[in-house]
Design a protein around this motif. Structure first.
Motif, PDB file in Angstrom:
ATOM      1  N   MET A  44      14.075   3.115 -16.284  1.00  0.00           N
ATOM      2  CA  MET A  44      13.433   2.320 -15.238  1.00  0.00           C
ATOM      3  C   MET A  44      11.997   2.774 -15.047  1.00  0.00           C
ATOM      4  N   ASP A  45      11.241   1.926 -14.379  1.00  0.00           N
ATOM      5  CA  ASP A  45       9.858   2.264 -14.086  1.00  0.00           C
ATOM      6  C   ASP A  45       9.553   1.837 -12.656  1.00  0.00           C
ATOM      7  N   LEU A  46       8.468   2.338 -12.123  1.00  0.00           N
ATOM      8  CA  LEU A  46       8.047   1.966 -10.774  1.00  0.00           C
ATOM      9  C   LEU A  46       7.610   0.508 -10.768  1.00  0.00           C
ATOM     10  N   SER A  47       8.158  -0.278  -9.861  1.00  0.00           N
ATOM     11  CA  SER A  47       7.823  -1.699  -9.797  1.00  0.00           C
ATOM     12  C   SER A  47       6.473  -1.896  -9.110  1.00  0.00           C
ATOM     13  N   PRO A  48       5.860  -3.075  -9.273  1.00  0.00           N
ATOM     14  CA  PRO A  48       4.588  -3.338  -8.573  1.00  0.00           C
ATOM     15  C   PRO A  48       4.704  -3.201  -7.060  1.00  0.00           C
ATOM     16  N   LEU A  49       5.830  -3.636  -6.487  1.00  0.00           N
ATOM     17  CA  LEU A  49       5.994  -3.508  -5.040  1.00  0.00           C
ATOM     18  C   LEU A  49       6.225  -2.053  -4.645  1.00  0.00           C
ATOM     19  N   GLY A  50       6.946  -1.323  -5.481  1.00  0.00           N
ATOM     20  CA  GLY A  50       7.134   0.102  -5.223  1.00  0.00           C
ATOM     21  C   GLY A  50       5.825   0.863  -5.285  1.00  0.00           C
ATOM     22  N   ARG A  51       4.965   0.482  -6.215  1.00  0.00           N
ATOM     23  CA  ARG A  51       3.651   1.110  -6.335  1.00  0.00           C
ATOM     24  C   ARG A  51       2.800   0.806  -5.108  1.00  0.00           C
ATOM     25  N   ALA A  52       2.854  -0.453  -4.649  1.00  0.00           N
ATOM     26  CA  ALA A  52       2.076  -0.839  -3.466  1.00  0.00           C
ATOM     27  C   ALA A  52       2.569  -0.102  -2.227  1.00  0.00           C
ATOM     28  N   ALA A  53       3.894   0.067  -2.094  1.00  0.00           N
ATOM     29  CA  ALA A  53       4.449   0.780  -0.936  1.00  0.00           C
ATOM     30  C   ALA A  53       4.020   2.244  -0.957  1.00  0.00           C
ATOM     31  N   LEU A  54       4.051   2.863  -2.127  1.00  0.00           N
ATOM     32  CA  LEU A  54       3.629   4.258  -2.253  1.00  0.00           C
ATOM     33  C   LEU A  54       2.158   4.416  -1.894  1.00  0.00           C
ATOM     34  N   GLN A  55       1.328   3.531  -2.396  1.00  0.00           N
ATOM     35  CA  GLN A  55      -0.101   3.616  -2.105  1.00  0.00           C
ATOM     36  C   GLN A  55      -0.370   3.423  -0.626  1.00  0.00           C
ATOM     37  N   SER A  56       0.382   2.526   0.006  1.00  0.00           N
ATOM     38  CA  SER A  56       0.205   2.303   1.439  1.00  0.00           C
ATOM     39  C   SER A  56       0.612   3.535   2.237  1.00  0.00           C
ATOM     40  N   ARG A  57       1.665   4.217   1.814  1.00  0.00           N
ATOM     41  CA  ARG A  57       2.119   5.419   2.524  1.00  0.00           C
ATOM     42  C   ARG A  57       1.110   6.561   2.392  1.00  0.00           C
ATOM     43  N   GLU A  58       0.538   6.676   1.229  1.00  0.00           N
ATOM     44  CA  GLU A  58      -0.386   7.788   0.982  1.00  0.00           C
ATOM     45  C   GLU A  58      -1.776   7.509   1.531  1.00  0.00           C
ATOM     46  N   GLY A  59      -2.182   6.234   1.569  1.00  0.00           N
ATOM     47  CA  GLY A  59      -3.552   5.910   1.917  1.00  0.00           C
ATOM     48  C   GLY A  59      -4.445   6.098   0.700  1.00  0.00           C
ATOM     49  N   ASP A  60      -5.694   5.744   0.821  1.00  0.00           N
ATOM     50  CA  ASP A  60      -6.635   5.881  -0.282  1.00  0.00           C
ATOM     51  C   ASP A  60      -7.981   6.300   0.309  1.00  0.00           C
ATOM     52  N   VAL A  61      -8.247   7.590   0.264  1.00  0.00           N
ATOM     53  CA  VAL A  61      -9.433   8.173   0.897  1.00  0.00           C
ATOM     54  C   VAL A  61     -10.332   8.755  -0.178  1.00  0.00           C
ATOM     55  N   LEU A  62     -11.588   8.357  -0.189  1.00  0.00           N
ATOM     56  CA  LEU A  62     -12.500   8.741  -1.265  1.00  0.00           C
ATOM     57  C   LEU A  62     -13.265  10.042  -0.999  1.00  0.00           C
ATOM     58  N   THR A  63     -13.043  10.639   0.161  1.00  0.00           N
ATOM     59  CA  THR A  63     -13.654  11.925   0.495  1.00  0.00           C
ATOM     60  C   THR A  63     -12.541  12.936   0.782  1.00  0.00           C
ATOM     61  N   ALA A  64     -12.664  14.132   0.276  1.00  0.00           N
ATOM     62  CA  ALA A  64     -11.620  15.147   0.442  1.00  0.00           C
ATOM     63  C   ALA A  64     -11.310  15.398   1.911  1.00  0.00           C
ATOM     64  N   TYR A  65     -10.013  15.550   2.207  1.00  0.00           N
ATOM     65  CA  TYR A  65      -9.565  15.815   3.576  1.00  0.00           C
ATOM     66  C   TYR A  65      -8.334  16.718   3.515  1.00  0.00           C
ATOM     67  N   LYS A  66      -7.986  17.327   4.643  1.00  0.00           N
ATOM     68  CA  LYS A  66      -6.775  18.133   4.727  1.00  0.00           C
ATOM     69  C   LYS A  66      -5.614  17.260   5.194  1.00  0.00           C
ATOM     70  N   ASP A  67      -4.496  17.345   4.471  1.00  0.00           N
ATOM     71  CA  ASP A  67      -3.335  16.550   4.863  1.00  0.00           C
ATOM     72  C   ASP A  67      -2.619  17.201   6.047  1.00  0.00           C
ATOM     73  N   SER A  68      -1.423  16.678   6.382  1.00  0.00           N
ATOM     74  CA  SER A  68      -0.724  17.134   7.590  1.00  0.00           C
ATOM     75  C   SER A  68      -0.298  18.593   7.533  1.00  0.00           C
ATOM     76  N   VAL A  69      -0.259  19.184   6.326  1.00  0.00           N
ATOM     77  CA  VAL A  69       0.100  20.600   6.228  1.00  0.00           C
ATOM     78  C   VAL A  69      -1.091  21.445   5.765  1.00  0.00           C
ATOM     79  N   GLY A  70      -2.287  20.862   5.831  1.00  0.00           N
ATOM     80  CA  GLY A  70      -3.494  21.636   5.565  1.00  0.00           C
ATOM     81  C   GLY A  70      -3.918  21.733   4.115  1.00  0.00           C
ATOM     82  N   VAL A  71      -3.380  20.884   3.241  1.00  0.00           N
ATOM     83  CA  VAL A  71      -3.736  20.919   1.815  1.00  0.00           C
ATOM     84  C   VAL A  71      -4.869  19.933   1.558  1.00  0.00           C
ATOM     85  N   TRP A  72      -5.903  20.387   0.831  1.00  0.00           N
ATOM     86  CA  TRP A  72      -7.019  19.499   0.509  1.00  0.00           C
ATOM     87  C   TRP A  72      -6.546  18.380  -0.420  1.00  0.00           C
TER      88      TRP A  72
END
Length: 224
Positions: free
Chosen positions: A1-29
């Protein structure tokens, strides 16, 4: 199996897309679509910026690094939404965490309902809970309809590009033997290249028999 287009879109929405480095919820760049130095794709440092094209390329590479471990860990066939939710979980907790998770253990034991609920066990930090609920709800789908990145989102996930999802129609009851819907049966082509409503031509052998019978009625044999 492979990741479906909708699965890819859901993952991207959960992660966000930020073009400048930031610290996540546990402090990782982090940068782009949840990309960290641990991905091995880029070293994320304070002040780092990337372009949208670079972010898209990093995400495409990162997805492959997490799809493969999920594919290898699952010993039984699973519905596409469940597989996509597993990739989302693996992307967040890492391949090692995913391989040792109750999600994998339970689904490989044949207990899919319990495996679905096991997504909610990964509930730390508290900020991750709505994501886990969204992954759990995605995993519970037998087939795709509407899926939300996080539980409580106002709008469902949509695929930005690619082929549209088509609902599977039930089998045509008029074609139980062949499985071919009657409405999709091939039509007899007309001489103009379109569809003809004229009856199909009679086979030559059958036409000659009809002609013979007709001749007998038109010219009955006279007795000598």
């Amino acid at each position: 199996m492979d990741l479906s287009p909708l699965g890819r879109a859901a993952l991207q929405s959960r992660e966000g897309d930020v073009l400048t480095a930031y610290k996540d919820s546990v402090g990782v760049w982090t940068i782009g679509v949840g990309i960290t130095t641990a991905s091995g794709l880029i070293t994320v440092t304070p002040g780092l910026t990337i372009t949208q094209a670079q972010s898209d390329a990093l995400f495409a590479q990162a997805v492959e690094k997490y799809v493969a471990p999920v594919r290898a860990a699952l010993a039984k066939p699973v519905p596409q939404p469940f597989f996509d939710a597993c990739v989302s979980l693996c992307y967040n907790i890492g391949p090692a965490g995913f391989r040792g998770s109750s999600v994998v253990r339970l689904v490989n034991a044949g207990n899919l309902p319990a495996a679905i609920e096991a997504f909610l066990m990964w509930n730390k930090p508290a900020a991750i809970i709505s994501r886990r609920q969204g992954e759990r709800d995605q995993a519970a789908l037998a087939a795709y309809g509407t899926v939300y990145a996080r539980r409580g989102d106002r709008s469902p996930v949509k695929v930005a590009a690619g082929p549209a999802l088509v609902a599977v129609k039930p089998p045509d009851p008029l074609a139980p033997m062949t499985g071919v819907p009657a409405s999709h049966a091939p039509s007899q082509p007309a001489s103009s290249g379109g569809l003809s409503s004229a009856p199909a031509p009679v086979e030559p052998a059958r036409r000659s028999l009809f002609s013979l019978i007709a001749d007998l009625f038109r010219n009955p044999k006279k007795e000598d």
